[in-house]
Design a protein around this motif. Structure first.
Motif, PDB file in Angstrom:
ATOM      1  N   GLU A 182       0.750  -1.065   0.058  1.00  0.00           N
ATOM      2  CA  GLU A 182      -0.079  -0.221  -0.408  1.00  0.00           C
ATOM      3  C   GLU A 182       0.588   1.051   0.163  1.00  0.00           C
ATOM      4  O   GLU A 182       0.776   2.343  -0.949  1.00  0.00           O
ATOM      5  CB  GLU A 182      -1.335  -0.046   1.387  1.00  0.00           C
ATOM      6  CG  GLU A 182      -2.233  -0.785   1.177  1.00  0.00           C
ATOM      7  CD  GLU A 182      -3.032  -1.038   2.480  1.00  0.00           C
ATOM      8  OE1 GLU A 182      -3.650  -2.405   2.988  1.00  0.00           O
ATOM      9  OE2 GLU A 182      -2.327  -0.770   3.488  1.00  0.00           O
ATOM     10  N   GLN A 185       2.000   1.724  -3.781  1.00  0.00           N
ATOM     11  CA  GLN A 185       1.465   2.113  -4.567  1.00  0.00           C
ATOM     12  C   GLN A 185       0.800   3.522  -3.718  1.00  0.00           C
ATOM     13  O   GLN A 185       0.598   4.179  -5.018  1.00  0.00           O
ATOM     14  CB  GLN A 185      -0.071   1.072  -3.743  1.00  0.00           C
ATOM     15  CG  GLN A 185       0.033  -0.160  -4.452  1.00  0.00           C
ATOM     16  CD  GLN A 185      -1.048  -0.567  -4.164  1.00  0.00           C
ATOM     17  OE1 GLN A 185      -1.770  -0.148  -3.622  1.00  0.00           O
ATOM     18  NE2 GLN A 185      -1.159  -1.894  -5.130  1.00  0.00           N
ATOM     19  N   ARG A 186       0.500   5.031  -2.810  1.00  0.00           N
ATOM     20  CA  ARG A 186       0.745   5.691  -2.305  1.00  0.00           C
ATOM     21  C   ARG A 186       1.974   6.519  -2.823  1.00  0.00           C
ATOM     22  O   ARG A 186       1.807   7.554  -3.953  1.00  0.00           O
ATOM     23  CB  ARG A 186       0.311   5.441  -0.868  1.00  0.00           C
ATOM     24  CG  ARG A 186      -0.182   6.758  -0.436  1.00  0.00           C
ATOM     25  CD  ARG A 186       0.163   7.177   1.098  1.00  0.00           C
ATOM     26  NE  ARG A 186       1.353   6.834   1.687  1.00  0.00           N
ATOM     27  CZ  ARG A 186       2.431   7.806   1.309  1.00  0.00           C
ATOM     28  NH1 ARG A 186       2.155   9.125   1.126  1.00  0.00           N
ATOM     29  NH2 ARG A 186       3.677   7.072   2.259  1.00  0.00           N
ATOM     30  N   ARG A 187       3.056   5.909  -2.441  1.00  0.00           N
ATOM     31  CA  ARG A 187       4.181   6.818  -3.767  1.00  0.00           C
ATOM     32  C   ARG A 187       4.229   7.431  -5.319  1.00  0.00           C
ATOM     33  O   ARG A 187       4.447   7.704  -5.504  1.00  0.00           O
ATOM     34  CB  ARG A 187       5.031   6.229  -2.822  1.00  0.00           C
ATOM     35  CG  ARG A 187       5.404   6.442  -1.104  1.00  0.00           C
ATOM     36  CD  ARG A 187       7.816   6.244  -0.613  1.00  0.00           C
ATOM     37  NE  ARG A 187       7.313   4.879  -1.022  1.00  0.00           N
ATOM     38  CZ  ARG A 187       8.538   3.453  -0.839  1.00  0.00           C
ATOM     39  NH1 ARG A 187       9.776   4.548  -1.312  1.00  0.00           N
ATOM     40  NH2 ARG A 187       8.526   2.664  -0.118  1.00  0.00           N
ATOM     41  N   ASP A 188       4.053   5.773  -5.321  1.00  0.00           N
ATOM     42  CA  ASP A 188       3.748   5.567  -7.185  1.00  0.00           C
ATOM     43  C   ASP A 188       2.266   6.667  -7.158  1.00  0.00           C
ATOM     44  O   ASP A 188       2.738   7.579  -8.246  1.00  0.00           O
ATOM     45  CB  ASP A 188       3.101   4.856  -7.511  1.00  0.00           C
ATOM     46  CG  ASP A 188       4.385   3.347  -7.593  1.00  0.00           C
ATOM     47  OD1 ASP A 188       5.265   3.784  -7.170  1.00  0.00           O
ATOM     48  OD2 ASP A 188       3.802   2.141  -7.252  1.00  0.00           O
ATOM     49  N   HIS A 189       1.053   6.619  -6.458  1.00  0.00           N
ATOM     50  CA  HIS A 189       0.674   7.675  -6.640  1.00  0.00           C
ATOM     51  C   HIS A 189       0.938   9.057  -6.902  1.00  0.00           C
ATOM     52  O   HIS A 189       0.690  10.023  -7.014  1.00  0.00           O
ATOM     53  CB  HIS A 189      -1.065   7.034  -6.237  1.00  0.00           C
ATOM     54  CG  HIS A 189      -1.490   8.114  -5.887  1.00  0.00           C
ATOM     55  ND1 HIS A 189      -2.376   7.761  -7.440  1.00  0.00           N
ATOM     56  CD2 HIS A 189      -2.869   9.065  -5.137  1.00  0.00           C
ATOM     57  CE1 HIS A 189      -3.520   8.793  -7.308  1.00  0.00           C
ATOM     58  NE2 HIS A 189      -3.399   9.509  -5.677  1.00  0.00           N
ATOM     59  N   GLU A 190       1.877   8.837  -5.490  1.00  0.00           N
ATOM     60  CA  GLU A 190       2.289  10.824  -5.014  1.00  0.00           C
ATOM     61  C   GLU A 190       3.445  11.288  -7.056  1.00  0.00           C
ATOM     62  O   GLU A 190       2.850  12.615  -6.804  1.00  0.00           O
ATOM     63  CB  GLU A 190       2.827  10.994  -3.754  1.00  0.00           C
ATOM     64  CG  GLU A 190       1.667  10.446  -2.859  1.00  0.00           C
ATOM     65  CD  GLU A 190       2.527  10.088  -1.458  1.00  0.00           C
ATOM     66  OE1 GLU A 190       1.549  10.386  -0.101  1.00  0.00           O
ATOM     67  OE2 GLU A 190       3.631  10.923  -1.616  1.00  0.00           O
ATOM     68  N   GLU A 191       3.577  10.590  -6.860  1.00  0.00           N
ATOM     69  CA  GLU A 191       4.463  10.325  -7.868  1.00  0.00           C
ATOM     70  C   GLU A 191       4.351  10.881  -8.881  1.00  0.00           C
ATOM     71  O   GLU A 191       4.198  12.087 -10.101  1.00  0.00           O
ATOM     72  CB  GLU A 191       5.738   9.318  -8.144  1.00  0.00           C
ATOM     73  CG  GLU A 191       7.171   9.321  -7.331  1.00  0.00           C
ATOM     74  CD  GLU A 191       7.981   8.428  -7.730  1.00  0.00           C
ATOM     75  OE1 GLU A 191       7.501   7.934  -8.715  1.00  0.00           O
ATOM     76  OE2 GLU A 191       8.431   7.827  -6.758  1.00  0.00           O
ATOM     77  N   ARG A 192       2.883  10.568  -9.301  1.00  0.00           N
ATOM     78  CA  ARG A 192       2.063  10.662 -10.162  1.00  0.00           C
ATOM     79  C   ARG A 192       1.522  11.482 -10.367  1.00  0.00           C
ATOM     80  O   ARG A 192       1.426  12.870 -11.228  1.00  0.00           O
ATOM     81  CB  ARG A 192       1.121   9.615 -11.254  1.00  0.00           C
ATOM     82  CG  ARG A 192       1.744   8.407 -11.396  1.00  0.00           C
ATOM     83  CD  ARG A 192       0.803   7.596 -12.541  1.00  0.00           C
ATOM     84  NE  ARG A 192      -0.354   6.729 -11.264  1.00  0.00           N
ATOM     85  CZ  ARG A 192       0.000   5.701 -10.389  1.00  0.00           C
ATOM     86  NH1 ARG A 192       0.783   5.205 -10.412  1.00  0.00           N
ATOM     87  NH2 ARG A 192      -1.265   5.319  -9.396  1.00  0.00           N
ATOM     88  N   ILE A 193       0.959  12.041  -9.384  1.00  0.00           N
ATOM     89  CA  ILE A 193       0.198  13.125  -9.354  1.00  0.00           C
ATOM     90  C   ILE A 193       0.680  14.818  -8.724  1.00  0.00           C
ATOM     91  O   ILE A 193       0.335  15.294  -8.923  1.00  0.00           O
ATOM     92  CB  ILE A 193      -0.902  12.979  -8.292  1.00  0.00           C
ATOM     93  CG1 ILE A 193      -0.981  12.860  -6.889  1.00  0.00           C
ATOM     94  CG2 ILE A 193      -1.750  11.994  -8.534  1.00  0.00           C
ATOM     95  CD1 ILE A 193      -1.889  12.824  -6.188  1.00  0.00           C
TER      96      ILE A 193
END
Lengths: 194, 194, 194, 194
Positions: A182, A185-193
């Motif tokens: 999780e 995934q959270r960091r991947d998400h933050e990186e993307r956004i």
């Protein structure tokens, strides 16, 4: 297969798992072994590896271990032999060997070990440790009172506790891995956004 | 079958037991595990059960355990894997798992346990106890020095010590029974001549 | 320690190994299991690996296996449970489970396996094979006659036969290696004097 | 705990279970062992006990067995040793022993057995049977082709198949018991409304 009446059925059909499970749980209670007492051993064993461990998780883990066929069967056989020995109904020399719980008699450990293997190598080493250290209720069972025989039961309790402890260790890892995923995934998400 | 030269033989004949035994003993020495260090664990474990126990008996018992094929094979495989991991020659993810000696990896205990069963249930429980308590040289092996990996070796040492301890327990009983027999015969003799 | 009379002794001293061994051998005989019948299984299993195998070696190997404490204790417990089940003296639901020898009940195999591990991995795989194939007397025991129960005994016989077979395999290798050594020495000698 | 970059993480965190599982499955594929080939063994073993058995259930059972940590770890270690032996990268005498897959070398069976115990005594006896009979792909693996070494792999396949077969046997029973319960409830219901 399911045509017969209750009596016919009881002759042909294997004993239903609910009957076996209830008998095993009742026998533990009858011999003074509560879920709480076993869970206390599990708690003491696993706390060093998991500071957030709660007693309820240990009780639940012991409960889950008792749902397994292998441990139920081992309980039925082991406690039966203890009770027969108490009533002096075993043949000699088995009666004397079980009464004395002699050090080189290993069938009690063998029966208990049979259900330990199912929970992996942590369970086996924890079983060995508990069998030597005799913590909590295991000590009480081992310190025989006049007339009572727990030659098989003390090993069975080691087995249940070891299995419940190993089960918690495996689940703790699963939980940590889910958290890690999780987080990733959270960091991947933050990186993307980001 | 025995006609060929040395080279042909090496292809057809299984490796001679002397070669296997020497290799296993050499590997232990190479990795810093002396008979004495293992015997010291055996001595500490068995002294409570036998006040007259001598260090030489423990050394001898460790030596006898090392004569067994099963333990020799386990040593060859386990130390090979430790050394390959030190040289970073294992494939991933096995390399990382062995390097970290992670808690839920159980193949090290499994390999060691394989040779423990041969010495009965006392050996199994002693193995479990040692694997948790990490006494003496087992602790030294477990406390990793920079770059050295003993993931398999520490379990192997637990196994050798547990086997040697169990062997002594069984032999102590044999000795006591011989003494008892002699005592009975002496008394029978006295009664007859009395 | 050896001062008391017979009664005091029986309370304090563990049962003598000769008493245990005799009881185990008598029980096998009583239940119709002869050394010869077990040795026949061993012979059939090992002949493919050793064309010179003799029936006497198999009988001797079975005899040696019966000298082991672990197998004796397993025999005492297993046959006791079979006999109690025949007399309907076990508690329910254990009585029904043992009577029916139901497929998922594994305590019989567990007790038998406990003494199999002592003879290495060949013994374990041979045990598994015999337990499925039910050769010779194992088949006779498994094909229940009216009223007779051999739930534990058939697994014990698999265990004894598997151990005796594994023992022969290990000894055959030892013998071959000694021969090889003598051959090498002979050739070395010839070379030197040649 | 989760602050570091990828490199730091790989040093501190245990290898994620998904990585381990993928590696184990990839290794089986790489060595020519398909789920279908293992499932075929399971099907042949269990059909006599369950006429309605479908190949899909066997494939699913093999798949579930491969989700277990213990078997994944065993696969990583076993196939690594086979591959190192193929590349002649093991030290002597281990290299020769693994190359020849010699009969008294038992570490391959020990590693495989470690994950068999988890599925109960049926799994142990089925493993022993398969290890002797060498059915289907186990036979193909055992019949070595020039240069290929499957000393550990053939035992691992026995273990996976034995576990999957035992798993099906236990689930078949669970299913029968649920049916029986529903039948009893249906009849109770009919009696009440009858």
């Amino acid at each position: 297969m399911l045509l017969g009446g209750v009596e016919t059925m009881s002759k042909r059909e294997p004993v239903h798992c609910h009957v076996v499970e209830k008998a095993a749980r009742d026998l533990l209670k009858e011999r003074g072994v509560t879920l709480n007492a076993v869970a206390q051993i599990v708690f003491d064993m696993q706390l060093p590896y998991n500071k957030d461990l709660k007693m309820e998780e240990c009780i639940d883990s012991v409960d889950k271990v008792l749902e397994k066929r292998e441990i139920q069967h081992a309980i039925l056989v082991g406690i039966e032999l203890d009770k027969l020995a108490e009533k002096k109904q075993l043949s000699e020399p088995l009666q004397s060997i079980v009464e004395m719980d002699e050090g080189l008699f290993g069938v009690d450990e063998t029966i208990a070990l049979g259900s330990v293997f199912g929970y992996g190598s942590i369970a086996v080493t924890t079983f060995g440790y508990l069998d030597k250290q005799k913590i909590g209720i295991i000590k009480d069972l081992d310190t025989k009172q006049e007339g009572s025989i727990n030659t098989f039961l003390d090993d069975l309790v080691c087995s249940i506790a070891a299995n419940a402890a190993s089960r918690l260790a495996h689940r703790l890892r699963d939980k940590q891995e889910r958290l890690r995923e999780e987080e990733i995934q959270r960091r991947d998400h933050e990186e993307r956004i980001g």
